[in-house]
Enzyme design. Structure first.
Site, PDB file in Angstrom:
ATOM      1  N   ASP A  93       0.865  -1.175   0.000  1.00  0.00           N
ATOM      2  CA  ASP A  93       0.000   0.000   0.000  1.00  0.00           C
ATOM      3  C   ASP A  93       0.908   1.234   0.000  1.00  0.00           C
ATOM      4  OD1 ASP A  93      -2.348   1.703   0.559  1.00  0.00           O
ATOM      5  OD2 ASP A  93      -1.492   1.830   2.581  1.00  0.00           O
ATOM      6  N   ASP A  98      -0.236   5.050   0.850  1.00  0.00           N
ATOM      7  CA  ASP A  98      -0.499   6.111   1.813  1.00  0.00           C
ATOM      8  C   ASP A  98      -0.274   5.645   3.244  1.00  0.00           C
ATOM      9  OD1 ASP A  98      -1.173   7.570  -0.387  1.00  0.00           O
ATOM     10  OD2 ASP A  98      -3.336   7.420  -0.072  1.00  0.00           O
ATOM     11  N   THR A 101      -2.568   0.823  -4.681  1.00  0.00           N
ATOM     12  CA  THR A 101      -3.106   2.035  -4.075  1.00  0.00           C
ATOM     13  C   THR A 101      -4.379   2.521  -4.745  1.00  0.00           C
ATOM     14  OG1 THR A 101      -2.598   4.370  -3.628  1.00  0.00           O
ATOM     15  CG2 THR A 101      -1.579   3.394  -5.570  1.00  0.00           C
ATOM     16  N   ALA A 102      -5.183   3.255  -3.979  1.00  0.00           N
ATOM     17  CA  ALA A 102      -6.378   3.878  -4.543  1.00  0.00           C
ATOM     18  C   ALA A 102      -6.052   5.110  -5.375  1.00  0.00           C
ATOM     19  CB  ALA A 102      -7.351   4.272  -3.426  1.00  0.00           C
ATOM     20  N   LYS A 131      -8.561  -3.963  -4.185  1.00  0.00           N
ATOM     21  CA  LYS A 131      -7.123  -4.215  -4.123  1.00  0.00           C
ATOM     22  C   LYS A 131      -6.843  -5.716  -4.153  1.00  0.00           C
ATOM     23  CE  LYS A 131      -5.313  -0.147  -1.705  1.00  0.00           C
ATOM     24  NZ  LYS A 131      -4.502   0.293  -0.549  1.00  0.00           N
ATOM     25  N   ASP A 177      -1.061  -0.085   6.160  1.00  0.00           N
ATOM     26  CA  ASP A 177      -1.321   0.569   7.443  1.00  0.00           C
ATOM     27  C   ASP A 177      -2.776   0.479   7.849  1.00  0.00           C
ATOM     28  OD1 ASP A 177      -2.601   3.751   7.036  1.00  0.00           O
ATOM     29  OD2 ASP A 177      -2.100   2.497   5.314  1.00  0.00           O
ATOM     30  N   ASN A 190      -8.731  -1.443   6.295  1.00  0.00           N
ATOM     31  CA  ASN A 190      -9.484  -1.567   5.045  1.00  0.00           C
ATOM     32  C   ASN A 190      -8.786  -2.481   4.044  1.00  0.00           C
ATOM     33  OD1 ASN A 190     -11.578   0.185   5.826  1.00  0.00           O
ATOM     34  ND2 ASN A 190     -10.424   1.981   5.182  1.00  0.00           N
TER      35      ASN A 190
END
Length: 301
Positions: free
Chosen positions: A54, A56, A161-162, A206, A229, A232
């Protein structure tokens, strides 16, 4: 409400669930396909193992899409009024409309409205500049070292990542990684259409992206690692044999401890506690609003 209306409402719920699931699958498959160029490298010494990170608060301090949006706003890519309107609608969506496909559709449309008509090349060029000025110094050295360990072992490393797949690819390339999976949006003839392919690459999407990439690349997920982190990202973390919580929120920390997963925290004391509280609020609303807004991807065909 009469009996017939109640029956129709009950009958409609499974269809909504299927729609949400199908959008996650489509987003995941689209993102895996978008990573094709980045992953078309020489077969590594360990071809069946890989690591998925991930971005962020895992690779980078803060929200990458926030830094991107701030840089775009400074360059007059969109106005304060436009982003404020999108952020408000996204916040409303996150509070009261999470399970409602109609609210989700409205949130996507509001967030994408003001990028429609912009050129892909424009955003790509600006993304390179913004990485240098706002993102490079925010990379967590500890996480970068973990990624390098996988590379040193002959494994491939992808970001998941989004954020828009193009900005994710810039970050991946600058860090010397294999490639990136990110939110995919179509464009027609190099110009944004304002439509996402599937949905944002978030949560279950994801996991779908990682599964699609693993199938295409011949990866053994039991030998793979994943880092995040956020609670979700549990669907992605639970896919692999070696999950690790990095700078985790409280729910992920508790889950990781219960499961015996590795935990790495590169924050300290009050800073870690403050980050957990602040980023849960800000990254949820602000990041979500702009992630869809600047999601970019070429439409195939």
């Amino acid at each position: 409400m009469n009996a017939a209306q109640s029956r129709r409402r009950r009958d409609a719920k499974p269809a909504r669930a299927v729609d949400l699931r199908s959008r996650s699958v489509l987003a995941g498959e689209a993102s895996a396909a978008a990573a094709e160029v980045e992953s078309s490298l020489a077969t590594p010494p360990d071809p069946t193992a890989a690591a998925f990170f991930d971005v962020d608060n895992t690779v980078m301090q803060g929200a990458s899409i926030f830094h991107l949006a701030k840089g775009l706003h400074r360059r007059k890519f969109f106005t304060t009024r436009e982003i404020a309107s999108a952020a408000w609608k996204q916040a409303h969506f996150r509070i009261v409309g999470v399970e409602d496909p109609e609210h989700m559709a409205e949130a996507r449309a509001s967030a994408l409205a003001f990028i429609k008509g912009h050129k892909v090349t424009e955003l790509e060029a600006l993304g390179e500049e913004i990485f240098d000025e706002a993102m490079a110094h925010r990379i967590w050295p500890g996480t970068r070292a973990l990624a390098q360990l996988h590379l040193d072992q002959g494994q491939r490393v992808w970001l998941v990542t989004a954020a828009p797949v193009e900005i994710a690819t810039i970050i991946s390339r600058r860090l010397g990684l294999t490639g990136a999976l990110g939110t995919v949006s179509e464009h027609d003839d190099g110009v944004y259409t304002g439509r996402l392919v599937g949905d944002m690459l978030h949560g279950p999407a994801k996991a779908e992206a990682v599964k699609a990439l693993a199938e295409r690349e011949g990866l053994d997920l039991g030998r793979c690692s994943a880092y995040s982190d956020s609670y979700n990202d549990l669907p992605m973390l639970s896919l692999v044999g070696d999950p690790c919580a990095i700078n985790p929120d409280s729910r992920l920390r508790d889950h990781a401890r219960a499961q015996g997963w590795r935990i790495r925290d590169y924050r300290t004391g009050r800073k870690a506690a403050r980050a957990g509280l602040v980023m849960a609020g800000l990254a949820g609303a602000a990041t979500g609003s702009v992630a869809a807004a600047v999601a970019i991807r070429r439409r195939v065909g």
